[in-house]
Scaffold this motif. Structure first.
Motif, PDB file in Angstrom:
ATOM      1  N   THR A  13      -3.117  -1.369  -4.572  1.00  0.00           N
ATOM      2  CA  THR A  13      -3.804  -0.102  -4.358  1.00  0.00           C
ATOM      3  C   THR A  13      -2.807   1.033  -4.151  1.00  0.00           C
ATOM      4  O   THR A  13      -2.949   2.116  -4.723  1.00  0.00           O
ATOM      5  N   MET A  14      -1.771   0.797  -3.355  1.00  0.00           N
ATOM      6  CA  MET A  14      -0.751   1.801  -3.105  1.00  0.00           C
ATOM      7  C   MET A  14      -0.061   2.209  -4.404  1.00  0.00           C
ATOM      8  O   MET A  14       0.170   3.387  -4.654  1.00  0.00           O
ATOM      9  N   HIS A  15       0.231   1.245  -5.254  1.00  0.00           N
ATOM     10  CA  HIS A  15       0.903   1.543  -6.520  1.00  0.00           C
ATOM     11  C   HIS A  15       0.009   2.321  -7.483  1.00  0.00           C
ATOM     12  O   HIS A  15       0.499   2.908  -8.444  1.00  0.00           O
ATOM     13  N   GLN A  16      -1.274   2.339  -7.220  1.00  0.00           N
ATOM     14  CA  GLN A  16      -2.199   3.133  -8.027  1.00  0.00           C
ATOM     15  C   GLN A  16      -2.399   4.531  -7.436  1.00  0.00           C
ATOM     16  O   GLN A  16      -3.208   5.309  -7.924  1.00  0.00           O
ATOM     17  N   GLY A  17      -1.674   4.847  -6.369  1.00  0.00           N
ATOM     18  CA  GLY A  17      -1.699   6.177  -5.802  1.00  0.00           C
ATOM     19  C   GLY A  17      -2.661   6.397  -4.644  1.00  0.00           C
ATOM     20  O   GLY A  17      -2.813   7.518  -4.172  1.00  0.00           O
ATOM     21  N   TYR A  18      -3.299   5.331  -4.170  1.00  0.00           N
ATOM     22  CA  TYR A  18      -4.230   5.464  -3.044  1.00  0.00           C
ATOM     23  C   TYR A  18      -3.510   5.244  -1.724  1.00  0.00           C
ATOM     24  O   TYR A  18      -2.519   4.527  -1.658  1.00  0.00           O
ATOM     25  N   LYS A  19      -4.026   5.844  -0.659  1.00  0.00           N
ATOM     26  CA  LYS A  19      -3.525   5.570   0.688  1.00  0.00           C
ATOM     27  C   LYS A  19      -4.223   4.316   1.183  1.00  0.00           C
ATOM     28  O   LYS A  19      -5.398   4.119   0.936  1.00  0.00           O
ATOM     29  N   LEU A  56       3.643   0.460   3.650  1.00  0.00           N
ATOM     30  CA  LEU A  56       2.631   0.994   2.752  1.00  0.00           C
ATOM     31  C   LEU A  56       1.330   1.443   3.360  1.00  0.00           C
ATOM     32  O   LEU A  56       0.480   1.959   2.658  1.00  0.00           O
ATOM     33  N   SER A  57       1.124   1.280   4.630  1.00  0.00           N
ATOM     34  CA  SER A  57      -0.216   1.584   5.132  1.00  0.00           C
ATOM     35  C   SER A  57      -0.218   2.430   6.394  1.00  0.00           C
ATOM     36  O   SER A  57       0.790   2.628   7.032  1.00  0.00           O
ATOM     37  N   THR A  58      -1.402   2.877   6.717  1.00  0.00           N
ATOM     38  CA  THR A  58      -1.671   3.501   8.000  1.00  0.00           C
ATOM     39  C   THR A  58      -2.420   2.450   8.798  1.00  0.00           C
ATOM     40  O   THR A  58      -3.475   2.002   8.389  1.00  0.00           O
ATOM     41  N   TYR A  59      -1.878   2.043   9.902  1.00  0.00           N
ATOM     42  CA  TYR A  59      -2.437   0.937  10.673  1.00  0.00           C
ATOM     43  C   TYR A  59      -3.273   1.467  11.827  1.00  0.00           C
ATOM     44  O   TYR A  59      -2.827   2.297  12.590  1.00  0.00           O
ATOM     45  N   SER A  60      -4.471   0.996  11.933  1.00  0.00           N
ATOM     46  CA  SER A  60      -5.358   1.423  13.006  1.00  0.00           C
ATOM     47  C   SER A  60      -5.518   0.315  14.023  1.00  0.00           C
ATOM     48  O   SER A  60      -5.813  -0.814  13.683  1.00  0.00           O
TER      49      SER A  60
END
Length: 68
Positions: A13-19, A56-60
């Protein structure tokens, strides 16, 4: 399992430009063992979420999305 399915999906998903955002309460794993030795589910989960945060992510840390 967070270390396989969630991690792979997040990377693609990240490589496709999504957060990417992981919700701790929405992912999980189990105790596992390989040539490096055994690991408890909680330790593995924390390590994967920590590594994902760095790359690669925002962790909640929220335990749930909303109280209903």
């Amino acid at each position: 399992m967070t270390q396989i399915h969630c991690d792979t999906t997040a990377r693609r998903t990240m490589h496709q430009g999504y957060k990417v955002k992981f919700l701790k309460a929405a992912t999980g794993t189990r105790d596992d063992e390989n040539s490096a030795g055994p690991v408890k589910a909680a330790e593995l989960q924390r390590a994967i979420l920590f590594a994902s945060t760095c790359s690669l992510s925002t962790y909640s840390l929220r335990k749930c999305l909303s109280a209903r």
